[in-house]
Motif scaffolding. Structure first.
Motif, PDB file in Angstrom:
ATOM      1  N   LEU A   1     -11.709   2.650   2.187  1.00 32.30           N
ATOM      2  CA  LEU A   1     -10.463   3.251   2.680  1.00 32.30           C
ATOM      3  C   LEU A   1      -9.994   2.601   3.979  1.00 32.30           C
ATOM      4  CD1 LEU A   1     -10.893   7.031   1.832  1.00 32.30           C
ATOM      5  CD2 LEU A   1      -9.301   5.395   0.809  1.00 32.30           C
ATOM      6  N   ILE A   2     -10.946   2.179   4.790  1.00 30.67           N
ATOM      7  CA  ILE A   2     -10.551   1.485   6.024  1.00 30.67           C
ATOM      8  C   ILE A   2      -9.877   0.163   5.696  1.00 30.67           C
ATOM      9  CG2 ILE A   2     -11.541   0.115   7.894  1.00 30.67           C
ATOM     10  CD1 ILE A   2     -12.465   2.410   9.055  1.00 30.67           C
TER      11      ILE A   2
ATOM     12  N   LYS B   1     -25.470   8.713   4.955  1.00 28.62           N
ATOM     13  CA  LYS B   1     -25.174   7.566   4.094  1.00 28.62           C
ATOM     14  C   LYS B   1     -24.546   8.049   2.784  1.00 28.62           C
ATOM     15  CE  LYS B   1     -27.351   3.310   2.589  1.00 28.62           C
ATOM     16  NZ  LYS B   1     -27.229   3.413   1.143  1.00 28.62           N
ATOM     17  N   ILE B   2     -25.058   9.140   2.266  1.00 27.71           N
ATOM     18  CA  ILE B   2     -24.526   9.675   1.000  1.00 27.71           C
ATOM     19  C   ILE B   2     -23.090  10.161   1.208  1.00 27.71           C
ATOM     20  CG2 ILE B   2     -24.801  11.542  -0.694  1.00 27.71           C
ATOM     21  CD1 ILE B   2     -27.831  11.281  -0.246  1.00 27.71           C
ATOM     22  N   ILE B   3     -22.861  10.856   2.312  1.00 31.58           N
ATOM     23  CA  ILE B   3     -21.494  11.345   2.583  1.00 31.58           C
ATOM     24  C   ILE B   3     -20.546  10.157   2.762  1.00 31.58           C
ATOM     25  CG2 ILE B   3     -20.048  12.664   4.195  1.00 31.58           C
ATOM     26  CD1 ILE B   3     -22.427  14.488   4.730  1.00 31.58           C
ATOM     27  N   ALA B   4     -20.978   9.164   3.504  1.00 30.51           N
ATOM     28  CA  ALA B   4     -20.127   7.981   3.739  1.00 30.51           C
ATOM     29  C   ALA B   4     -19.762   7.309   2.419  1.00 30.51           C
ATOM     30  CB  ALA B   4     -20.843   7.007   4.671  1.00 30.51           C
ATOM     31  N   GLU B   5     -20.741   7.247   1.515  1.00 31.39           N
ATOM     32  CA  GLU B   5     -20.466   6.598   0.222  1.00 31.39           C
ATOM     33  C   GLU B   5     -19.521   7.435  -0.625  1.00 31.39           C
ATOM     34  OE1 GLU B   5     -24.382   5.722  -1.227  1.00 31.39           O
ATOM     35  OE2 GLU B   5     -24.426   3.832  -0.088  1.00 31.39           O
ATOM     36  N   LYS B   6     -19.788   8.747  -0.670  1.00 34.51           N
ATOM     37  CA  LYS B   6     -18.917   9.627  -1.470  1.00 34.51           C
ATOM     38  C   LYS B   6     -17.469   9.567  -0.978  1.00 34.51           C
ATOM     39  CE  LYS B   6     -21.972  13.307  -3.040  1.00 34.51           C
ATOM     40  NZ  LYS B   6     -22.266  14.721  -2.774  1.00 34.51           N
ATOM     41  N   LEU B   7     -17.316   9.429   0.327  1.00 38.09           N
ATOM     42  CA  LEU B   7     -15.961   9.407   0.889  1.00 38.09           C
ATOM     43  C   LEU B   7     -15.348   8.001   0.857  1.00 38.09           C
ATOM     44  CD1 LEU B   7     -16.449  11.773   3.968  1.00 38.09           C
ATOM     45  CD2 LEU B   7     -15.023  12.225   1.978  1.00 38.09           C
ATOM     46  N   ALA B   8     -16.135   7.030   0.416  1.00 40.77           N
ATOM     47  CA  ALA B   8     -15.657   5.629   0.328  1.00 40.77           C
ATOM     48  C   ALA B   8     -15.045   5.159   1.649  1.00 40.77           C
ATOM     49  CB  ALA B   8     -14.661   5.489  -0.824  1.00 40.77           C
ATOM     50  N   LEU B   9     -15.754   5.400   2.726  1.00 42.67           N
ATOM     51  CA  LEU B   9     -15.180   5.127   4.051  1.00 42.67           C
ATOM     52  C   LEU B   9     -14.804   3.653   4.232  1.00 42.67           C
ATOM     53  CD1 LEU B   9     -17.475   7.370   6.322  1.00 42.67           C
ATOM     54  CD2 LEU B   9     -15.299   7.941   5.238  1.00 42.67           C
ATOM     55  N   LYS B  10     -15.713   2.782   3.802  1.00 46.20           N
ATOM     56  CA  LYS B  10     -15.451   1.344   4.024  1.00 46.20           C
ATOM     57  C   LYS B  10     -14.211   0.882   3.270  1.00 46.20           C
ATOM     58  CE  LYS B  10     -18.610  -2.043   3.728  1.00 46.20           C
ATOM     59  NZ  LYS B  10     -19.958  -2.556   3.369  1.00 46.20           N
TER      60      LYS B  10
ATOM     61  N   ASN C   1      -5.025  10.398  -3.782  1.00 46.51           N
ATOM     62  CA  ASN C   1      -6.170   9.824  -3.098  1.00 46.51           C
ATOM     63  C   ASN C   1      -6.477  10.604  -1.803  1.00 46.51           C
ATOM     64  OD1 ASN C   1      -6.917   6.517  -1.714  1.00 46.51           O
ATOM     65  ND2 ASN C   1      -8.279   8.076  -2.498  1.00 46.51           N
ATOM     66  N   ILE C   2      -5.428  10.951  -1.088  1.00 47.48           N
ATOM     67  CA  ILE C   2      -5.611  11.744   0.134  1.00 47.48           C
ATOM     68  C   ILE C   2      -6.210  13.099  -0.211  1.00 47.48           C
ATOM     69  CG2 ILE C   2      -4.403  12.972   2.002  1.00 47.48           C
ATOM     70  CD1 ILE C   2      -2.466  10.691   2.220  1.00 47.48           C
ATOM     71  N   VAL C   3      -5.645  13.727  -1.217  1.00 39.85           N
ATOM     72  CA  VAL C   3      -6.110  15.061  -1.605  1.00 39.85           C
ATOM     73  C   VAL C   3      -7.573  15.003  -2.053  1.00 39.85           C
ATOM     74  CG1 VAL C   3      -5.783  16.927  -3.290  1.00 39.85           C
ATOM     75  CG2 VAL C   3      -3.813  15.920  -2.115  1.00 39.85           C
ATOM     76  N   ASP C   4      -7.924  13.968  -2.827  1.00 41.80           N
ATOM     77  CA  ASP C   4      -9.330  13.811  -3.250  1.00 41.80           C
ATOM     78  C   ASP C   4     -10.240  13.653  -2.041  1.00 41.80           C
ATOM     79  OD1 ASP C   4      -8.663  13.977  -5.843  1.00 41.80           O
ATOM     80  OD2 ASP C   4      -8.800  11.815  -6.278  1.00 41.80           O
ATOM     81  N   PHE C   5      -9.778  12.845  -1.107  1.00 40.40           N
ATOM     82  CA  PHE C   5     -10.578  12.607   0.094  1.00 40.40           C
ATOM     83  C   PHE C   5     -10.831  13.926   0.826  1.00 40.40           C
ATOM     84  CE2 PHE C   5     -11.013  12.018   4.626  1.00 40.40           C
ATOM     85  CZ  PHE C   5     -12.002  11.044   4.719  1.00 40.40           C
ATOM     86  N   VAL C   6      -9.769  14.698   1.026  1.00 43.15           N
ATOM     87  CA  VAL C   6      -9.914  15.962   1.774  1.00 43.15           C
ATOM     88  C   VAL C   6     -10.836  16.912   1.016  1.00 43.15           C
ATOM     89  CG1 VAL C   6      -8.697  17.972   2.715  1.00 43.15           C
ATOM     90  CG2 VAL C   6      -7.677  15.697   2.923  1.00 43.15           C
TER      91      VAL C   6
ATOM     92  N   THR D   1       0.849  -1.192   0.000  1.00 43.35           N
ATOM     93  CA  THR D   1       0.000   0.000   0.000  1.00 43.35           C
ATOM     94  C   THR D   1       0.884   1.240   0.000  1.00 43.35           C
ATOM     95  OG1 THR D   1      -0.096  -0.151   2.383  1.00 43.35           O
ATOM     96  CG2 THR D   1      -1.998  -0.999   1.166  1.00 43.35           C
ATOM     97  N   PHE D   2       0.262   2.321  -0.373  1.00 44.26           N
ATOM     98  CA  PHE D   2       0.928   3.625  -0.356  1.00 44.26           C
ATOM     99  C   PHE D   2       1.350   3.932   1.071  1.00 44.26           C
ATOM    100  CE2 PHE D   2      -0.266   8.067   0.739  1.00 44.26           C
ATOM    101  CZ  PHE D   2       0.822   8.708   0.159  1.00 44.26           C
ATOM    102  N   SER D   3       2.570   4.346   1.234  1.00 46.02           N
ATOM    103  CA  SER D   3       3.021   4.658   2.580  1.00 46.02           C
ATOM    104  C   SER D   3       3.368   6.139   2.669  1.00 46.02           C
ATOM    105  CB  SER D   3       4.232   3.775   2.890  1.00 46.02           C
ATOM    106  OG  SER D   3       5.009   4.373   3.859  1.00 46.02           O
TER     107      SER D   3
END
Ligand SMILES: *Cc1c(COP(=O)(O)O)cnc(C)c1O
Length: 488
Positions: free
Chosen positions: A56-57, A45-54, A66-71, A7-9
């Motif tokens: 990313l965990i 639920k919409i925010i969780a999906e847009k942020l792809a929380l599952k 990917n970090i920048v997109d997330f922020v 993974t990206f470190s």
């Protein structure tokens, strides 16, 4: 065995934080220019999906992009406090560089409550406590570098928020009147007196302490919900005749809902005469102690026993940072009477540990955040910021008072102002409906509250970019929305 996919470190903070800083400065620019709605809400639920929380965990960030997109996505789902039309809660609108202490702390993680775990963070906490004590009048100005934790001087600690600070002050009041309670449990005759609009954290503290919420005995208030001192004397005689002991009298400085101050000096004098513990909840209003023009509103505070002061409200400090201050430092030192041998001092120990005297064990570097907010602009500018917000609330009050469709119950004493639109025609539920129409539309962010059982719209003028023209627009938008909704 298949080895896991590499993974990206994230090893370099420079590149990533530069990219995040760019996003944040764009965010500030857009917010300040009112280029985006103050608040655009979506379901979690919409925010969780847009942020792809599952995802990313499970797999972690895959790259710096990917970090920048997330922020970037994260920032689109936030309340823009820096938008001039944010007039909502008593939550600080931070300065541009306010986030830096949190960044430093998040990187080095030196909790401030044990000196050896963070000498600089602990020093800044001690220094800021001294600075605040000096503002109250409990410490001489030349003692700012006096870090003694002794019973012979005023003292205090920083906490994560006013609720914990109120709880700390009330446990100290109990330790003073019933020191056995810490080990034996509560005696059954303790009560606390205060106005009914005391912040709910006081009632919660009493429940948490096992005294029960009913240990709070309300004192009558006037039509603006300001405590009536004559009634305080009467209630005190009543509870005394029932064999109760008053653990503390609590006053608002100022009330959360209205922003009005209880008469601190008169209450302080009464408490001194009767030898009662006087606790001042200055979560929002203690900041007047910075201003020569405004500090008369808390005249007499130096006669109190304890005071709380939220820096994350009017001092531009990001949440959270509160001080709980005691005129007599012994009350702080006697507060929590259990011993953890690993934290207690002997003569070889350098510095001071606040851990034995706090509810919290590990704490953030709270003093650093507070120091930073002052150091970014200097004390005079921060004081000017506070005074100007108060003036703006007064200005808005005068604007509303000059109309015949808006109603204000009182002249504001701080930056908090409550008002109603056409109270002759619109009921409580409709005032609230009006608020949601404004907030959900994203044009303005304001709050509401009840005063004397009636519903009001409430603005808290926090934002240094809010201008007269924003108030003009607010009035126009309220009228327009009310027309749409209620066909007036
Ligand atoms: C905001 C407030 C509190 C609670 O402070 P938090 O920091 O939000 O926990 C307590 N008392 C008064 C008067 C307040 O305005």
């Amino acid at each position: 065995m298949k080895s896991p996919k590499p993974t990206f470190s994230p090893t370099s903070i420079t590149a990533t934080t530069n990219a995040v800083s760019t996003l944040l400065s764009d965010y500030i620019a857009q917010s300040e220019a009112n280029a985006k709605a103050v608040l655009q809400q979506e379901e979690p639920k919409i925010i969780a999906e847009k942020l792809a929380l599952k995802k990313l965990i499970e797999s972690g960030f895959s790259s710096q992009e990917n970090i920048v997109d997330f922020v970037a996505t994260y920032l689109t789902h936030t309340n823009h406090l820096k938008n001039p039309r944010y007039m909502g809660h008593q939550v600080a609108v931070p300065q541009e560089l306010s986030g830096i202490p949190d960044f430093i702390h998040g990187t080095i993680n030196n909790p401030g409550s044990l000196y050896e775990m963070g000498p600089a963070p602990a020093t800044l906490e001690g220094f800021m406590i001294n600075w605040m004590l000096a503002k109250v009048g409990w410490l001489e100005d030349d003692k700012l570098y006096d870090f003694e934790f002794t019973p012979h001087r005023a003292n205090g600690v920083l906490t994560h928020g006013g609720s914990i600070a109120n709880l700390t002050a009330l446990t100290a009041a109990r330790a003073a009147i019933a020191p056995e309670a810490w080990t034996e449990g509560n005696p059954d005759d303790l009560v606390v007196l205060g106005p009914a609009n005391t912040h709910y954290s006081i009632g919660r503290a009493l429940s948490l302490m096992g005294l029960g919420k009913n240990a709070f005995i309300p004192v009558a208030v006037d039509a603006h919900e300001v405590m009536d001192v004559a009634s305080l004397a009467a209630v005190y005689q009543q509870v005394k005749s029932k064999g109760k002991r008053v653990m503390a009298v609590v006053a608002n400085a100022c009330a959360t809902s209205t922003g009005l101050f209880d008469p601190i000096e008169a209450i302080a004098d009464f408490c001194q005469q009767q030898q009662l513990w006087f606790h001042v909840d200055g979560a929002h209003g203690a900041v007047v102690l910075m201003s020569d023009k405004q500090r008369f509103k808390m005249k007499g505070v130096e006669k109190a026993d304890s005071l709380i002061w939220d820096a994350h409200k009017m001092m531009r400090v990001p949440s959270l940072c509160t001080a709980v201050l005691f005129k007599n430092g012994a009350h702080l030192l006697q507060n929590f009477q259990q011993k953890g041998s690993y934290v207690f001092h002997d003569s070889k120990v350098i510095g001071m540990d606040t851990m034995p005297y706090t509810i919290e064990c590990t704490k953030s570097a709270l003093g650093t955040k507070l120091f930073w907010a002052l150091a970014l602009e200097g004390e005079n500018k921060l004081t000017h910021y506070v005074e100007t917000r108060f003036e703006q609330a007064l200005y808005f009050y005068e604007m509303l008072s000059a109309t015949d469709d808006f109603h204000c119950l009182y002249r504001p004493q701080t930056n908090i102002l409550c008002f109603q639109y056409r109270p002759d025609q619109l009921n409580d539920a409709q005032q609230l409906e009006l608020r949601y129409a404004l907030v959900n539309h994203g044009a303005f962010y304001l709050t509401s509250c009840e005063i004397d059982g009636k519903r009001y719209l409430r603005v808290v003028v926090m934002n240094p970019h809010t201008q007269a023209s924003d108030f003009v627009t607010l009035i126009a938008v309220i009228r327009e929305k009310a027309q749409d909704l209620f066909d007036l």
